[in-house]
Motif scaffolding. Structure first.
Motif, PDB file in Angstrom:
ATOM      1  N   THR A   1       0.889  -1.075   0.118  1.00  0.00           N
ATOM      2  CA  THR A   1      -0.006  -0.067   0.093  1.00  0.00           C
ATOM      3  C   THR A   1       0.704   1.247  -0.290  1.00  0.00           C
ATOM      4  OG1 THR A   1      -0.148   0.004   2.520  1.00  0.00           O
ATOM      5  CG2 THR A   1      -1.928  -1.187   1.396  1.00  0.00           C
ATOM      6  N   SER A   2       0.389   2.291  -0.337  1.00  0.00           N
ATOM      7  CA  SER A   2       1.018   3.549  -0.387  1.00  0.00           C
ATOM      8  C   SER A   2       1.975   3.865   1.054  1.00  0.00           C
ATOM      9  CB  SER A   2       0.012   4.772  -0.516  1.00  0.00           C
ATOM     10  OG  SER A   2      -0.930   4.824   0.847  1.00  0.00           O
ATOM     11  N   LYS A   3       1.563   3.475   2.120  1.00  0.00           N
ATOM     12  CA  LYS A   3       2.456   3.546   3.395  1.00  0.00           C
ATOM     13  C   LYS A   3       3.815   3.069   3.238  1.00  0.00           C
ATOM     14  CE  LYS A   3      -1.282   4.382   6.744  1.00  0.00           C
ATOM     15  NZ  LYS A   3      -1.962   3.879   8.144  1.00  0.00           N
ATOM     16  N   SER A   4       3.958   1.844   2.423  1.00  0.00           N
ATOM     17  CA  SER A   4       5.057   1.472   2.546  1.00  0.00           C
ATOM     18  C   SER A   4       6.002   1.788   1.156  1.00  0.00           C
ATOM     19  CB  SER A   4       4.860   0.091   2.577  1.00  0.00           C
ATOM     20  OG  SER A   4       4.064  -0.706   1.492  1.00  0.00           O
ATOM     21  N   ARG A   5       5.471   2.659   0.432  1.00  0.00           N
ATOM     22  CA  ARG A   5       6.106   2.981  -0.767  1.00  0.00           C
ATOM     23  C   ARG A   5       7.715   3.272  -0.504  1.00  0.00           C
ATOM     24  NH1 ARG A   5       4.939   4.608  -6.031  1.00  0.00           N
ATOM     25  NH2 ARG A   5       2.616   4.448  -5.604  1.00  0.00           N
ATOM     26  N   MET A   6       8.014   3.953   0.447  1.00  0.00           N
ATOM     27  CA  MET A   6       9.343   4.617   0.726  1.00  0.00           C
ATOM     28  C   MET A   6      10.168   3.276   1.116  1.00  0.00           C
ATOM     29  SD  MET A   6       9.674   7.630   0.051  1.00  0.00           S
ATOM     30  CE  MET A   6      11.250   7.737   0.772  1.00  0.00           C
ATOM     31  N   PHE A   7       9.898   2.406   1.672  1.00  0.00           N
ATOM     32  CA  PHE A   7      10.473   1.125   2.055  1.00  0.00           C
ATOM     33  C   PHE A   7      10.894   0.467   0.972  1.00  0.00           C
ATOM     34  CE2 PHE A   7      10.303  -3.325   2.299  1.00  0.00           C
ATOM     35  CZ  PHE A   7      11.226  -3.662   3.582  1.00  0.00           C
ATOM     36  N   PHE A   8      10.152   0.359  -0.028  1.00  0.00           N
ATOM     37  CA  PHE A   8      10.490  -0.090  -1.382  1.00  0.00           C
ATOM     38  C   PHE A   8      11.541   0.721  -2.248  1.00  0.00           C
ATOM     39  CE2 PHE A   8       6.632  -2.625  -0.244  1.00  0.00           C
ATOM     40  CZ  PHE A   8       7.170  -3.994  -0.639  1.00  0.00           C
ATOM     41  N   ASN A   9      11.435   1.894  -2.219  1.00  0.00           N
ATOM     42  CA  ASN A   9      12.130   2.882  -2.857  1.00  0.00           C
ATOM     43  C   ASN A   9      13.656   2.628  -2.175  1.00  0.00           C
ATOM     44  OD1 ASN A   9      10.259   3.671  -4.233  1.00  0.00           O
ATOM     45  ND2 ASN A   9       9.660   5.604  -3.284  1.00  0.00           N
ATOM     46  N   LYS A  10      13.895   2.522  -0.861  1.00  0.00           N
ATOM     47  CA  LYS A  10      15.090   2.430  -0.246  1.00  0.00           C
ATOM     48  C   LYS A  10      15.785   1.075  -0.879  1.00  0.00           C
ATOM     49  CE  LYS A  10      15.531   6.213   2.337  1.00  0.00           C
ATOM     50  NZ  LYS A  10      16.585   7.059   2.334  1.00  0.00           N
TER      51      LYS A  10
ATOM     52  N   ASN B   1      15.207  -0.081  -3.684  1.00  0.00           N
ATOM     53  CA  ASN B   1      15.131  -0.293  -5.234  1.00  0.00           C
ATOM     54  C   ASN B   1      14.190  -1.519  -5.651  1.00  0.00           C
ATOM     55  OD1 ASN B   1      16.830   2.178  -5.585  1.00  0.00           O
ATOM     56  ND2 ASN B   1      18.562   0.634  -5.215  1.00  0.00           N
ATOM     57  N   ALA B   2      13.141  -1.660  -5.087  1.00  0.00           N
ATOM     58  CA  ALA B   2      12.463  -2.766  -5.512  1.00  0.00           C
ATOM     59  C   ALA B   2      11.054  -2.303  -6.051  1.00  0.00           C
ATOM     60  CB  ALA B   2      12.119  -3.515  -4.164  1.00  0.00           C
TER      61      ALA B   2
ATOM     62  N   PRO C   1       8.027 -15.119   2.314  1.00  0.00           N
ATOM     63  CA  PRO C   1       9.382 -15.154   2.146  1.00  0.00           C
ATOM     64  C   PRO C   1       9.888 -14.075   1.796  1.00  0.00           C
ATOM     65  CG  PRO C   1       8.403 -17.470   1.943  1.00  0.00           C
ATOM     66  CD  PRO C   1       7.412 -16.366   1.543  1.00  0.00           C
ATOM     67  N   GLU C   2       9.632 -13.560   0.536  1.00  0.00           N
ATOM     68  CA  GLU C   2      10.268 -12.477  -0.199  1.00  0.00           C
ATOM     69  C   GLU C   2      10.117 -11.359   0.744  1.00  0.00           C
ATOM     70  OE1 GLU C   2       9.337 -13.669  -4.804  1.00  0.00           O
ATOM     71  OE2 GLU C   2       7.975 -12.481  -3.672  1.00  0.00           O
ATOM     72  N   LEU C   3       8.929 -11.186   1.521  1.00  0.00           N
ATOM     73  CA  LEU C   3       8.994  -9.810   2.050  1.00  0.00           C
ATOM     74  C   LEU C   3       9.894 -10.026   3.342  1.00  0.00           C
ATOM     75  CD1 LEU C   3       4.935  -9.011   2.031  1.00  0.00           C
ATOM     76  CD2 LEU C   3       6.897  -7.795   1.094  1.00  0.00           C
ATOM     77  N   ARG C   4       9.889 -11.124   3.974  1.00  0.00           N
ATOM     78  CA  ARG C   4      10.516 -11.245   5.193  1.00  0.00           C
ATOM     79  C   ARG C   4      12.128 -11.104   5.137  1.00  0.00           C
ATOM     80  NH1 ARG C   4       9.649 -13.664  10.041  1.00  0.00           N
ATOM     81  NH2 ARG C   4       7.543 -14.556   9.344  1.00  0.00           N
ATOM     82  N   THR C   5      12.528 -11.585   3.678  1.00  0.00           N
ATOM     83  CA  THR C   5      14.000 -11.482   3.289  1.00  0.00           C
ATOM     84  C   THR C   5      14.242  -9.956   3.138  1.00  0.00           C
ATOM     85  OG1 THR C   5      13.887 -13.412   2.336  1.00  0.00           O
ATOM     86  CG2 THR C   5      15.766 -11.977   1.693  1.00  0.00           C
ATOM     87  N   MET C   6      13.336  -9.128   2.388  1.00  0.00           N
ATOM     88  CA  MET C   6      13.423  -7.731   2.168  1.00  0.00           C
ATOM     89  C   MET C   6      13.273  -6.998   3.548  1.00  0.00           C
ATOM     90  SD  MET C   6      10.832  -7.444  -1.147  1.00  0.00           S
ATOM     91  CE  MET C   6      11.300  -5.872  -1.372  1.00  0.00           C
ATOM     92  N   PHE C   7      12.527  -7.221   4.511  1.00  0.00           N
ATOM     93  CA  PHE C   7      12.487  -6.774   5.701  1.00  0.00           C
ATOM     94  C   PHE C   7      13.726  -6.775   6.483  1.00  0.00           C
ATOM     95  CE2 PHE C   7      11.393  -6.480  10.320  1.00  0.00           C
ATOM     96  CZ  PHE C   7      10.740  -5.191  10.278  1.00  0.00           C
ATOM     97  N   ASN C   8      14.490  -7.910   6.448  1.00  0.00           N
ATOM     98  CA  ASN C   8      15.549  -8.229   7.189  1.00  0.00           C
ATOM     99  C   ASN C   8      16.970  -7.321   6.372  1.00  0.00           C
ATOM    100  OD1 ASN C   8      14.486  -9.945   8.949  1.00  0.00           O
ATOM    101  ND2 ASN C   8      14.893 -11.988   7.788  1.00  0.00           N
ATOM    102  N   ASP C   9      16.732  -7.434   5.017  1.00  0.00           N
ATOM    103  CA  ASP C   9      17.838  -6.736   4.388  1.00  0.00           C
ATOM    104  C   ASP C   9      17.666  -5.143   4.618  1.00  0.00           C
ATOM    105  OD1 ASP C   9      18.624  -8.922   3.130  1.00  0.00           O
ATOM    106  OD2 ASP C   9      17.401  -8.732   1.039  1.00  0.00           O
ATOM    107  N   TYR C  10      16.463  -4.539   4.628  1.00  0.00           N
ATOM    108  CA  TYR C  10      16.617  -3.268   5.244  1.00  0.00           C
ATOM    109  C   TYR C  10      16.993  -2.852   6.533  1.00  0.00           C
ATOM    110  CZ  TYR C  10      14.676   1.456   6.095  1.00  0.00           C
ATOM    111  OH  TYR C  10      14.420   2.688   6.408  1.00  0.00           O
ATOM    112  N   ILE C  11      16.852  -3.930   7.561  1.00  0.00           N
ATOM    113  CA  ILE C  11      17.300  -3.698   8.837  1.00  0.00           C
ATOM    114  C   ILE C  11      18.844  -3.796   8.736  1.00  0.00           C
ATOM    115  CG2 ILE C  11      17.287  -4.863  11.058  1.00  0.00           C
ATOM    116  CD1 ILE C  11      14.696  -5.752  10.958  1.00  0.00           C
TER     117      ILE C  11
END
Length: 576
Positions: free
Chosen positions: A393-402, A404-405, A414-424
């Protein structure tokens, strides 16, 4: 054209004269030699029993037209008020020679299945001479060069292109593609995508031409010179041997038919033998429901005979309850309950002389797949795959921009969990004092509604993070795939008692799992040995308590057990 379900009125059979006109129009539109095509080919083009129905688009009310069906409600042709006739994919698979073919790559077929048009760079030259502007064409992959997967109209003269790399423009505007709403109108029979099709036009053979000429000649002679009574008598007296021979053949055929038919006593004996073989060879957990006992053991252990006689209605007992009670009187088993709620609580011991002296007979063996690997591997290959997906949703747009997804995309858990850990790791949010805790920054704060610089356990934050995604699901099998919004659907099975103490079992919400209504109803009728009814055009109802039998059937079709809900309302009432 069929991105959303069309509003279709009930179909009605067309007259033979209208069917001939339709066939003539099809052949004229697509330049097919109607006089040279064999009868089988003509029947594939326009089925002998054809139906016609008008439709309206739910998106644009001005877009309306006509759809033609065969006897099984499978769409064969369609047209709008202002267009020519277009073949459905079902017709294209039977008659691939109708349309000029445009090749593309296999991944592009999947993109076209989502409603996209075919662009010029996605095509593969050389092109058919008939693939000119405004021509109706079929789209195929280079892996299956004759199996049409989409029908469209050329928007460019493709014959002028020898290469397409670096070119631009819409090559074909897609009007009908695999798994669109037109194909989903078929609710009666299962149609599998063919691996290969015969691209040759079935021509009339010389023998058929000679027969037609002879028939025409005889008919003409009959019309011009009717035989007199004397001529008829001479003809009759001149061919007594032929007539007698014909009578003998007819008598032999009648005797053969009589011998092929089994008497009721013989069918009764087959069912008794099946029960004895079941007691001798099968390990059964008691007590067991009568319908499950019949479908899983008695029908399975019947001697080899025609499927027509593998039905309790062909016996003298007519009903399962009467058959089992009769066997109880012979001391082969003991039963408990009444009518539809009958169950077997005890079987004759194997040490009994009747069972010890019984000689087992041959039965119809179920054909097993010949492919290599264990049975578990084969089962898993046919199992439908249910995948839960999440759309940002729009609230998480900046998360994906950071990261480059891609933002407008569906992700698995599993893909979201991996991306979440990568961002941390990228933002260095792990608390040095307690690695299980993470520090909330501005990017994580927005989708989780947590204050900035606060701390929380990683798993807890990830769970909250997921709530800001829109859930979707994907159901895929060997042949089909379906993408929907929300949580994965479930097939509902309900056993309940109707007025008059009749027990019925209803099955609903099966269409999402690629199960055709008509074929499913017929399958349940044979499996459960009871009449089936289509209720509210979305549920199949069968007489008797057959919940477990239907669950086993759905599992065989590849439906995961977690997607099946069974409610037995009859037993709930009895407990009270």
């Amino acid at each position: 054209m069929f991105k959303k379900p069309p509003q279709v009125k009930p179909a009605a059979n067309i007259k033979s004269s209208d069917r001939r006109k339709l066939l003539s129009t099809v052949c004229k539109t697509y330049n097919l030699p109607i006089d040279e095509i064999a009868k089988e080919g003509l029947d594939n083009l326009v089925p002998p029993i054809s139906k016609k129905a008008s439709f309206t688009s739910p998106v644009d009310k001005k877009l309306s037209g006509t759809i033609y069906f065969d006897s099984n409600e499978v769409p064969s042709w369609f047209q709008t008020r202002d267009s020519q006739l277009y073949p459905s994919l079902f017709t294209c698979w039977k008659c691939p020679y109708i349309l000029p073919l445009v090749k593309t790559h296999e991944p592009v077929i999947g993109v076209l299945g989502k409603g996209a048009d075919l662009m010029l760079p996605g095509t593969i030259p050389p092109f058919d001479e008939r693939a000119v502007k405004n021509a109706v064409v079929g789209i195929v992959s280079k892996e299956k060069p004759n199996v049409i997967m989409a029908v469209g109209v050329c928007r460019l003269n493709l014959t002028q292109f020898d290469y397409v790399v670096g070119r631009s423009g819409m090559a074909v505007e897609i009007i009908h593609h695999f798994d669109d709403e037109l194909m989903k109108l078929n609710k009666e029979i299962d149609v599998v995508i063919p691996e290969e099709v015969d691209a040759e036009i079935p021509k009339v053979t010389k023998e058929e031409e000679e027969e037609s000429v002879e028939t025409d000649g005889v008919d003409k002679a009959d019309r011009e010179e009717p035989e007199s009574e004397i001529q008829k008598e001479e003809t009759t007296s001149a061919q007594p041997e032929a007539i007698e021979t014909g009578e003998v053949k007819t008598e032999i055929e009648n005797v053969a038919e009589e011998l092929a038919q089994l008497t009721t006593e013989e069918v009764d004996n087959f069912f008794i033998r099946s029960l004895l073989q079941t007691i001798k060879l099968e390990n059964i957990e008691l007590p067991i429901n009568a319908s499950t006992f019949m479908s899983s053991y008695i029908y399975k252990n019947l001697p080899i005979l025609g499927s027509t006689y593998a039905n309790i209605k062909k016996t003298s007992w007519k009903k399962t309850s009467k058959f089992l009670k009769a066997m109880a009187k012979l001391s082969y088993l003991e039963v408990k309950g009444k009518d539809e709620d009958l169950s077997i609580i005890k079987l004759m011991t194997r040490t009994n002389p009747t069972i010890e002296n019984f000689v087992p007979h041959k039965i119809n063996k179920v054909k097993k797949p010949t492919s290599s690997g264990s049975s578990d591997g084969n089962a898993s290959s046919s199992m439908m795959k249910i995948t839960t997906l999440y759309k940002p949703t729009s609230k998480s747009r900046m998360f994906f921009n950071k990261l480059n997804a891609e933002f407008d995309h569906l992700y698995t858990l599993p893909e979201l969990r991996t991306m979440f850990n990568d961002y941390i790791k990228l933002a260095n949010l792990v608390n040095p004092a307690n690695p299980k805790q993470i520090i909330i920054d501005e990017i994580i704060s927005k989708p989780t509604n947590k204050p900035i610089d606060s701390q929380a356990p990683r798993d807890q934050i990830f769970t909250t993070f997921l709530t800001n995604f829109t859930p979707h699901y994907a159901i895929t099998s060997n042949q089909y795939s379906h993408l929907g919004k929300g949580t994965p659907p479930k097939i509902h099975i309900v056993t309940e008692m109707k007025i008059g103490r009749k027990v019925i079992t209803r099955v609903g919400n099966y269409d999402k799992f690629f199960i055709k209504q008509g074929a499913f109803a017929e399958e349940l009728r044979k499996l459960c040995s009871g009449s089936t009814t289509i209720v509210d055009d979305e549920q199949v109802q069968v007489q008797g308590p057959h919940g477990n039998t239907i669950i086993n059937l759905l599992k065989e079709k590849g439906v995961p057990l977690g997607c099946i809900e069974f409610e037995d309302k009859v037993k709930k009432k009895k407990r009270r």
